[in-house]
Design an enzyme around this catalytic site. Structure first.
Site, PDB file in Angstrom:
ATOM      1  N   CYS A   1      70.146  16.933  61.669  1.00 29.15           N
ATOM      2  CA  CYS A   1      70.709  16.516  60.145  1.00 29.15           C
ATOM      3  C   CYS A   1      69.422  16.394  59.158  1.00 29.15           C
ATOM      4  O   CYS A   1      69.120  17.333  58.657  1.00 29.15           O
ATOM      5  CB  CYS A   1      71.273  15.148  60.438  1.00 29.15           C
ATOM      6  SG  CYS A   1      72.817  15.238  59.187  1.00 29.15           S
TER       7      CYS A   1
ATOM      8  N   HIS B   1      75.181  16.564  64.983  1.00 29.22           N
ATOM      9  CA  HIS B   1      74.649  15.450  65.791  1.00 29.22           C
ATOM     10  C   HIS B   1      74.658  15.902  67.464  1.00 29.22           C
ATOM     11  O   HIS B   1      75.905  15.476  67.741  1.00 29.22           O
ATOM     12  CB  HIS B   1      75.152  14.227  65.382  1.00 29.22           C
ATOM     13  CG  HIS B   1      74.638  13.762  64.224  1.00 29.22           C
ATOM     14  ND1 HIS B   1      73.424  13.011  63.973  1.00 29.22           N
ATOM     15  CD2 HIS B   1      75.023  13.794  63.004  1.00 29.22           C
ATOM     16  CE1 HIS B   1      73.361  12.930  62.599  1.00 29.22           C
ATOM     17  NE2 HIS B   1      74.400  13.379  62.119  1.00 29.22           N
TER      18      HIS B   1
ATOM     19  N   GLU C   1      73.495  14.609  69.768  1.00 30.22           N
ATOM     20  CA  GLU C   1      73.432  13.383  70.516  1.00 30.22           C
ATOM     21  C   GLU C   1      74.903  12.687  70.290  1.00 30.22           C
ATOM     22  O   GLU C   1      74.848  11.544  71.167  1.00 30.22           O
ATOM     23  CB  GLU C   1      72.277  12.428  69.905  1.00 30.22           C
ATOM     24  CG  GLU C   1      72.435  11.822  68.690  1.00 30.22           C
ATOM     25  CD  GLU C   1      72.466  12.552  67.572  1.00 30.22           C
ATOM     26  OE1 GLU C   1      72.458  13.543  67.348  1.00 30.22           O
ATOM     27  OE2 GLU C   1      72.742  12.078  66.315  1.00 30.22           O
TER      28      GLU C   1
END
Ligand SMILES: NC(=O)CC[C@H](N)C(=O)O
Length: 366
Positions: free
Chosen positions: A249, A334, A336
């Site tokens: 990001c 993202h 994660e």
């Protein structure tokens, strides 16, 4: 229930009810389409300075628990939803969203037409707004004038990045993680793979970082306009070609800027947990978690060493890049998750592999 208003810079008023803190608050109002994950969202430092509207109509129904925070203290300026669940029901719930926001002094408004608000944000782009103090009689024209005259905050990163480096030990690859306003999910993913992580502030120099002899560098997410983060850009410029890098990001945007590309502000951003992204190398599409207001301008890649690897299927903007010569790759979304789908979690494994190849083959590229 106490009343509260959300006032936009153009004077549009939404009348609703107050929850959380009773104080007034001001920020850029954005919307996110995630159906769940409000706890992760309100504790994601990338939302620093923003009032977050949840388009999903019922928020708070599973409460707040001890496990799902993405940072220690929430960075959002306020919360907007259609309906707040008053009595959470979940075995993990420790307290209600209302009680949590009171404890953190963050105001919220419920009972407004969030679809109308979202349409306004979609057509007008970044909108500054104020949440009034509970039960306050507001002078709309005065507040609209204040909002118009107040610029959006610049350089948010220094507010959320740690002041000093700290270790998160492991026995595996040594990774220096530059924390521009990191979601803890990134650190968790590295820990899961037994990385020996050193988390460092956003303004750490390349020289200091290389002195720790890292196997790889991780560039975190973070708030605000990437072009403001000049020290981070300079550090990354001096790291390119020296060690494998993986950026997420804001980390992706800063890597692109450090490589000579340019960023721009998207009309209303990508925020939610179901954004389709196509990997141009495999043709596969993954559903991704996203939270960004800026993106990298494709035309500005001309003359750089960057190659587009991923695109957003909703609007065709760049979602992933890699360096043509060096082991560096970055994504705008993202992997994660936290919250959101875990389709792209494998990127952390690819980062470990990249560091392993580098360790075996030495600096072939250098
Ligand atoms: N989640 C992030 O890292 C966001 C990056 C940047 N602040 C943006 O809005 O585009």
């Amino acid at each position: 229930m106490k009343k509260r208003q959300l006032i936009l810079e153009d004077g549009t008023v939404f009348n609703g009810y107050a929850f959380g803190s009773e104080r007034a608050s001001q920020g850029e109002v954005v919307f996110t389409t995630g159906m769940t994950g409000y706890q992760e969202t309100l504790s994601d430092p990338s939302f620093y300075g923003q009032i977050v509207t949840f388009t999903y109509p019922l928020i708070g129904n599973y409460g707040i628990n001890r496990d799902d925070f993405e940072s220690i203290s929430p960075a959002i300026r306020g919360m907007v939803c259609r309906e707040l669940a008053k009595e959470p029901s979940n075995f993990r719930s420790d307290l209600s969203l209302h009680d949590y926001l009171v404890s953190q002094d963050i105001p919220g408004i419920e009972g407004i037409d969030t679809r109308k608000l979202t349409r306004i944000i979609r057509s007008k782009g970044a909108v500054k707004a104020m949440l009034t103090a509970a039960d306050e009689e507001a002078n709309i024209d005065e507040i609209a004038a204040i909002l118009q005259a107040t610029p959006l905050i610049a350089n948010h990163v220094k507010e959320v990045s740690p002041k000093a480096a700290y270790p998160s030990p492991g026995r595996g690859k040594r990774v220096v993680l530059i924390d521009f306003g990191m979601k803890h999910g990134i650190l968790r993913e590295l820990n899961k793979r037994d990385c020996d992580v050193l988390v460092v502030p956003y303004n750490t120099s390349a020289e200091q970082i290389l002195a720790w002899h890292p196997d790889g560098i991780m560039l975190s997410n973070g708030p605000g306009d990437p072009a403001d983060v000049t020290e981070g850009i300079e550090t990354i410029r001096n790291l390119i070609g020296k060690v494998p890098i993986f950026g997420i990001c804001l980390g992706h945007q800063l890597f692109a800027l450090a490589s000579g590309a340019k960023s721009f502000k998207l009309p209303f951003g990508h925020r939610g947990a179901n954004h389709p992204v196509k990997d141009l190398r495999t043709g596969r599409t993954e559903l991704t978690s996203q939270n960004h207001g800026y993106a990298i301008d494709e035309k500005s890649l001309e003359g750089t060493d960057l190659e587009v690897t991923h695109v957003a299927l909703n609007d065709g903007t760049i979602e992933g890049l890699r360096h043509k010569k060096y082991p560096i790759f970055t994504v705008q979304y993202h992997p994660e998750a936290s919250p959101g789908p875990e389709d792209s979690n494998h990127l952390f494994d690819e980062f470990i592999e990249l560091m392993e190849i580098e360790a075996k083959e030495g600096k072939q590229h250098a």
